[in-house]
Write a protein that holds these residues in place. Structure first.
Motif, PDB file in Angstrom:
ATOM      1  N   GLN A 242      -5.662  10.729   5.575  1.00 19.72           N
ATOM      2  CA  GLN A 242      -7.065  11.084   5.362  1.00 19.72           C
ATOM      3  C   GLN A 242      -7.986   9.932   5.766  1.00 19.72           C
ATOM      4  N   GLU A 243      -7.627   8.724   5.396  1.00 22.24           N
ATOM      5  CA  GLU A 243      -8.413   7.541   5.757  1.00 22.24           C
ATOM      6  C   GLU A 243      -8.453   7.352   7.270  1.00 22.24           C
TER       7      GLU A 243
ATOM      8  N   ALA B 147       1.685  12.100  -1.572  1.00 23.53           N
ATOM      9  CA  ALA B 147       0.244  11.997  -1.796  1.00 23.53           C
ATOM     10  C   ALA B 147      -0.307  10.691  -1.248  1.00 23.53           C
ATOM     11  N   ALA B 148       0.448   9.603  -1.369  1.00 24.85           N
ATOM     12  CA  ALA B 148       0.006   8.311  -0.850  1.00 24.85           C
ATOM     13  C   ALA B 148      -0.091   8.340   0.673  1.00 24.85           C
TER      14      ALA B 148
ATOM     15  N   ARG C  70       0.822  -1.209   0.000  1.00 19.67           N
ATOM     16  CA  ARG C  70       0.000   0.000   0.000  1.00 19.67           C
ATOM     17  C   ARG C  70       0.858   1.263   0.000  1.00 19.67           C
TER      18      ARG C  70
ATOM     19  N   GLU D  15      -0.498  11.065   2.513  1.00 22.47           N
ATOM     20  CA  GLU D  15      -1.618  11.945   2.838  1.00 22.47           C
ATOM     21  C   GLU D  15      -2.945  11.209   2.710  1.00 22.47           C
ATOM     22  N   ALA D  16      -3.061  10.327   1.724  1.00 21.50           N
ATOM     23  CA  ALA D  16      -4.284   9.537   1.562  1.00 21.50           C
ATOM     24  C   ALA D  16      -4.492   8.597   2.744  1.00 21.50           C
ATOM     25  N   LEU D  17      -3.415   7.991   3.237  1.00 15.64           N
ATOM     26  CA  LEU D  17      -3.515   7.132   4.417  1.00 15.64           C
ATOM     27  C   LEU D  17      -3.947   7.937   5.638  1.00 15.64           C
TER      28      LEU D  17
ATOM     29  N   GLY E  11      -2.858  18.597   1.948  1.00 18.74           N
ATOM     30  CA  GLY E  11      -3.445  17.517   1.171  1.00 18.74           C
ATOM     31  C   GLY E  11      -4.469  16.690   1.911  1.00 18.74           C
ATOM     32  N   VAL E  12      -4.916  17.165   3.066  1.00 18.31           N
ATOM     33  CA  VAL E  12      -5.880  16.411   3.863  1.00 18.31           C
ATOM     34  C   VAL E  12      -7.127  17.258   4.076  1.00 18.31           C
TER      35      VAL E  12
ATOM     36  N   THR F 179       4.617  11.804  -5.376  1.00 19.70           N
ATOM     37  CA  THR F 179       3.700  10.666  -5.437  1.00 19.70           C
ATOM     38  C   THR F 179       3.596   9.977  -4.096  1.00 19.70           C
TER      39      THR F 179
END
Length: 205
Positions: free
Chosen positions: A174-175, A167-168, A117, A170-172, A193-194, A164
């Motif tokens: 955010q989740e 961003a990955a 991931r 930041e996505a974690l 980015g959140v 990249t």
């Protein structure tokens, strides 16, 4: 909720900061900013119980974090400046060993999935010494996925990451926030980015 009241930190005979109070709730980020030497890492270590405050108290859901002891530590995951990886072991082996020491049971498949991931698919079994600095950082960040802790305390989590990878991560984050988690972090990079409430604590104030 994580909160503090009138925290102070001494380094030798020097007062690093004082009168630091904050509160961060589920779904929120506390972004700690300040110049080098302002005490950002020291504050994070105080929050984690790795450093004793000269004054004040950290509280978890209204109770003293120090008094809660292991009950509080079981709620947090800390990512420091150092990745804490053994170069002779693979990313998957490092993650499994860390999980075992932390009292978390994961098998090799779970470790490989977490690393995948973070963009390390195909590199899970390589000795860490062969990974780039950014890949090592992502291998360390994979701990957050297996820890499943409510509070993430992150010291420069985006260090050595390209756009990249940033961003990955930041996505974690955010989740994590969307599921009721919270985070305290420092970063020298622009942070935006959140899509979540971000409280800012400036130690240069």
């Amino acid at each position: 909720m994580l909160s503090s009241e009138n925290l102070a930190c001494m380094r030798g005979e020097r007062l690093v900061f004082s009168a630091i109070s904050f509160a961060v709730k589920a779904g929120e980020v506390l972004l700690v900013t300040g110049a080098n030497g302002s005490g950002k890492t020291s504050l994070l270590r105080i929050i984690c119980g790795l450093l004793e405050a000269a004054e004040g108290e950290v509280r978890w859901n209204g109770s003293s974090a120090r008094a809660l002891g292991d009950g509080y530590r079981a709620e947090l995951a800390y990512l420091g400046h150092q990745n804490g990886l053994k170069d002779d072991l693979s990313g998957a082996e490092n993650l499994q060993i860390w999980a075992g020491v932390s009292g978390i049971a994961i098998d090799c498949d779970a470790a490989r999935s977490a690393l995948g991931r973070l963009g390390l698919h195909g590199r899970e079994d390589l000795p860490v010494r062969w990974l780039s600095q950014g890949q090592k950082r992502r291998a360390a960040i994979a701990r957050l996925l297996v820890a499943k802790r409510a509070l993430w305390v992150l010291d420069e989590p985006f260090a050595a990451l390209d756009r990249t990878s940033t961003a990955a991560v930041e996505a974690l984050l955010q989740e994590h926030l969307a599921h009721g988690g919270m985070a305290v972090l420092t970063t020298h990079q622009e942070f935006g980015g959140v899509a979540a409430p971000v409280r800012r604590l400036d130690l240069d104030r």
